[in-house]
Design a protein around this motif. Structure first.
Motif, short mmCIF file in Angstrom:
data_model
loop_
_atom_site.label_atom_id
_atom_site.label_comp_id
_atom_site.label_asym_id
_atom_site.label_seq_id
_atom_site.Cartn_x
_atom_site.Cartn_y
_atom_site.Cartn_z
N GLU A 166 -12.58 -3.47 -61.39
CA GLU A 166 -12.00 -2.15 -61.56
C GLU A 166 -12.91 -1.06 -61.01
OE1 GLU A 166 -11.08 -1.65 -65.65
OE2 GLU A 166 -9.48 -3.13 -65.67
N GLU A 167 -14.23 -1.24 -61.21
CA GLU A 167 -15.19 -0.24 -60.74
C GLU A 167 -15.15 -0.12 -59.22
OE1 GLU A 167 -18.41 2.53 -61.45
OE2 GLU A 167 -16.82 1.67 -62.68
N LEU A 168 -14.91 -1.24 -58.55
CA LEU A 168 -14.92 -1.26 -57.09
C LEU A 168 -13.56 -0.95 -56.48
CD1 LEU A 168 -17.22 -4.37 -56.53
CD2 LEU A 168 -17.84 -1.96 -56.51
N ASP A 169 -12.55 -0.76 -57.32
CA ASP A 169 -11.21 -0.46 -56.84
C ASP A 169 -10.92 1.02 -57.10
OD1 ASP A 169 -8.52 -0.17 -56.32
OD2 ASP A 169 -7.94 -2.04 -57.29
N PRO A 170 -10.71 1.82 -56.05
CA PRO A 170 -10.47 3.25 -56.27
C PRO A 170 -9.23 3.55 -57.08
CG PRO A 170 -10.00 2.65 -54.00
CD PRO A 170 -10.67 1.46 -54.63
N GLU A 171 -8.35 2.58 -57.23
CA GLU A 171 -7.14 2.79 -58.01
C GLU A 171 -7.30 2.36 -59.46
OE1 GLU A 171 -4.79 4.52 -56.77
OE2 GLU A 171 -5.81 4.55 -54.83
N LYS A 172 -8.42 1.71 -59.79
CA LYS A 172 -8.59 1.21 -61.16
C LYS A 172 -9.93 1.61 -61.77
CE LYS A 172 -6.04 -3.08 -60.17
NZ LYS A 172 -6.14 -4.56 -60.17
N GLY A 173 -10.76 2.32 -61.03
CA GLY A 173 -12.12 2.57 -61.47
C GLY A 173 -12.21 3.63 -62.57
N ARG A 174 -13.45 4.04 -62.83
CA ARG A 174 -13.74 5.04 -63.87
C ARG A 174 -14.67 6.10 -63.30
NH1 ARG A 174 -17.43 5.34 -68.57
NH2 ARG A 174 -16.36 6.44 -70.27
N VAL A 175 -14.40 7.34 -63.62
CA VAL A 175 -15.21 8.47 -63.19
C VAL A 175 -15.79 9.13 -64.43
CG1 VAL A 175 -15.25 10.69 -61.99
CG2 VAL A 175 -13.75 8.85 -61.18
N VAL A 230 -8.66 17.12 -62.77
CA VAL A 230 -8.30 15.77 -63.23
C VAL A 230 -6.80 15.55 -63.09
CG1 VAL A 230 -8.24 14.23 -65.22
CG2 VAL A 230 -10.29 15.59 -64.76
N ARG A 231 -6.00 16.56 -63.46
CA ARG A 231 -4.55 16.42 -63.36
C ARG A 231 -4.13 16.14 -61.92
NH1 ARG A 231 -0.58 19.08 -61.47
NH2 ARG A 231 -1.95 20.80 -60.87
N GLY A 232 -4.68 16.90 -60.97
CA GLY A 232 -4.32 16.70 -59.57
C GLY A 232 -4.75 15.33 -59.06
N PHE A 233 -5.92 14.87 -59.49
CA PHE A 233 -6.40 13.56 -59.03
C PHE A 233 -5.57 12.44 -59.64
CE2 PHE A 233 -9.28 9.88 -59.36
CZ PHE A 233 -9.61 9.72 -58.03
N ARG A 234 -5.25 12.55 -60.93
CA ARG A 234 -4.48 11.48 -61.59
C ARG A 234 -3.06 11.40 -61.05
NH1 ARG A 234 -5.94 9.47 -66.60
NH2 ARG A 234 -4.02 8.26 -66.38
N ALA A 235 -2.57 12.47 -60.47
CA ALA A 235 -1.23 12.42 -59.86
C ALA A 235 -1.22 11.44 -58.69
CB ALA A 235 -0.81 13.81 -59.40
N GLU A 236 -2.36 11.30 -58.01
CA GLU A 236 -2.47 10.39 -56.87
C GLU A 236 -3.08 9.05 -57.26
OE1 GLU A 236 -4.74 12.36 -53.93
OE2 GLU A 236 -3.32 14.01 -53.65
N HIS A 237 -3.89 9.04 -58.32
CA HIS A 237 -4.58 7.82 -58.76
C HIS A 237 -4.37 7.65 -60.27
CE1 HIS A 237 -6.72 7.84 -54.87
NE2 HIS A 237 -6.80 9.14 -55.05
N PRO A 238 -3.17 7.30 -60.69
CA PRO A 238 -2.85 7.32 -62.13
C PRO A 238 -3.60 6.29 -62.96
CG PRO A 238 -1.06 6.32 -60.85
CD PRO A 238 -2.01 6.92 -59.86
N ARG A 239 -4.19 5.27 -62.35
CA ARG A 239 -4.85 4.22 -63.12
C ARG A 239 -6.35 4.45 -63.28
NH1 ARG A 239 -2.92 -1.44 -60.76
NH2 ARG A 239 -3.96 -2.17 -62.65
N VAL A 240 -6.88 5.47 -62.64
CA VAL A 240 -8.30 5.76 -62.78
C VAL A 240 -8.57 6.37 -64.15
CG1 VAL A 240 -10.21 7.19 -61.94
CG2 VAL A 240 -8.69 6.06 -60.31
N ARG A 241 -9.62 5.87 -64.82
CA ARG A 241 -10.01 6.36 -66.14
C ARG A 241 -11.14 7.37 -66.01
NH1 ARG A 241 -12.59 2.22 -68.26
NH2 ARG A 241 -12.61 1.14 -66.25
N PHE A 242 -11.26 8.25 -67.01
CA PHE A 242 -12.27 9.30 -66.97
C PHE A 242 -13.11 9.30 -68.24
CE2 PHE A 242 -9.81 10.92 -63.49
CZ PHE A 242 -10.70 11.69 -62.74
N GLY A 243 -14.39 9.57 -68.04
CA GLY A 243 -15.27 9.92 -69.14
C GLY A 243 -15.72 11.35 -68.90
N LEU A 244 -15.45 12.24 -69.85
CA LEU A 244 -15.73 13.67 -69.67
C LEU A 244 -16.83 14.09 -70.63
CD1 LEU A 244 -12.05 14.96 -69.37
CD2 LEU A 244 -13.65 14.36 -67.52
#
Length: 340
Positions: A131-140, A157-171
């Motif tokens: 998942e970390e190595l996949d831009p569609e499944k990774g975490r930021v 984050v909203r704009g990015f998740r619109a294009e990459h909905p499976r990426v997870r975030f730690g804020l």
């Protein structure tokens, strides 16, 4: 390893015995080389341990050497040789023949159970790596200042998740010095702070600015001015953020460069608290425009000379970023019209 079953009685196995078996199995796998060869080829030997673990796991699911070899993608003679070598090194066979099939001996079962446990612990980690190595499944993991949590970061984050909905975030929200420290320690991937970090191991790109203004009560004499000079504030009670906050550093630098010494009346940890103290008539402040409607009773005035709070996106220099993090960084640049 995919598709290999788990030995049905593994949950009843003695954990201490299983761990002993893992340690023994590791020693046996490496024992065929000399000490010199082990020092030279240790990483190779440890990598060779993985397919042997997979073989034992496959045997635990189905006591059939040929099918176990097929499951792990190895020739059947290779698997048979490995099992024979293990038996010789142990001084006890791993398997015994039973007609056309084989059966694991007690020692074989212990090793198979240990292999199953080891791979069960490894597989979630492998999934995380994928998942970390996949831009569609990774975490930021993004660190930023408290005041950016109202609209700037949510919009990014909203704009990015619109294009990459499976990426997870730690804020991570905190003061500038804490955010930068977490970046240096590798606890976060990116930092959005002002002013830009000046540490040599950090690289950053300015993505937007916010002009600095003077905030005063409407009843204050400065409130009638069209512009407030920095020198006009020397004799005023100033309300500032505490040391360690980016805006405090910017304010201190402004006065220092002008050769002026401000009179600090209050220090706070929150910008909105500073606005509240100003609205209560306790002093004036140098801030940025309020994102939303400021508290009643305040006047926002231009500051001369013009100064701005410069926000930069920062990351560790010469530190490879995972694809998802790189993709978010590029999104932030595009959103703010930055060429980097």
């Amino acid at each position: 390893m995919t598709g290999c079953g788990v030995y049905s009685s593994a949950k009843h196995a003695n954990p201490e015995a299983a761990m002993d078996a893992v340690n023994l199995f590791t020693r046996l796998t490496l024992s065929h080389t000399s000490n010199t060869e082990m020092r030279q080829n240790r990483s190779v030997d440890e990598l060779e341990l993985a397919p042997k673990l997979a073989v034992l796991k496959a045997l635990a699911a189905d006591e059939h050497v040929t099918r176990a070899a097929e499951r792990v993608g190895l020739p059947q003679p290779t698997v048979s040789r490995w099992l024979a070598e293990l038996g010789e090194q142990l001084g006890s066979p791993i398997i015994t023949k039973s007609g056309r099939r084989v059966r694991l001996t007690r020692a074989g079962r212990l090793l198979a159970e240990a292999a199953t446990r080891s791979l069960a612990a490894l597989e979630p980690g492998l999934r995380e790596v994928e998942e970390e190595l996949d831009p569609e499944k990774g975490r930021v993991v993004l660190g930023f200042l408290h005041m950016l949590g109202r609209s700037v970061v949510p919009e990014l984050v909203r704009g990015f998740r619109a294009e990459h909905p499976r990426v997870r975030f730690g804020l991570v929200q905190n003061a500038r010095y804490t955010v930068v420290d977490k970046l240096l320690q590798g606890e976060i991937d990116l930092a959005l702070v002002a002013p830009p970090p000046d540490e040599p191991e950090v690289e950053s790109v300015v993505i937007f600015e916010q002009p600095l203004i003077v905030v005063a009560p409407v009843s204050h004499p400065l409130a009638s001015r069209e512009v407030v000079r920095l020198s006009d504030l020397v004799d005023e009670d100033l309300i500032l953020l505490e040391h360690g906050y980016g805006l405090r550093q910017i304010t201190d630098d402004l006065f220092a460069k002008a050769g002026l010494t401000p009179r600090v009346a209050f220090e706070s940890q929150e910008i909105e608290t500073v606005r509240g103290l100003v609205a209560a008539g306790l002093g004036v402040a140098i801030l940025t425009h309020a994102e939303f409607t400021p508290p009643p009773g305040l006047r926002e005035l231009p500051l001369s000379p013009r100064s701005a709070r410069v926000f930069a996106l920062a990351w560790l220099r010469d530190h490879p970023l995972p694809p998802a993090v790189r993709a978010f960084r590029e999104h932030a640049f595009r959103t703010h019209g930055v060429q980097a």
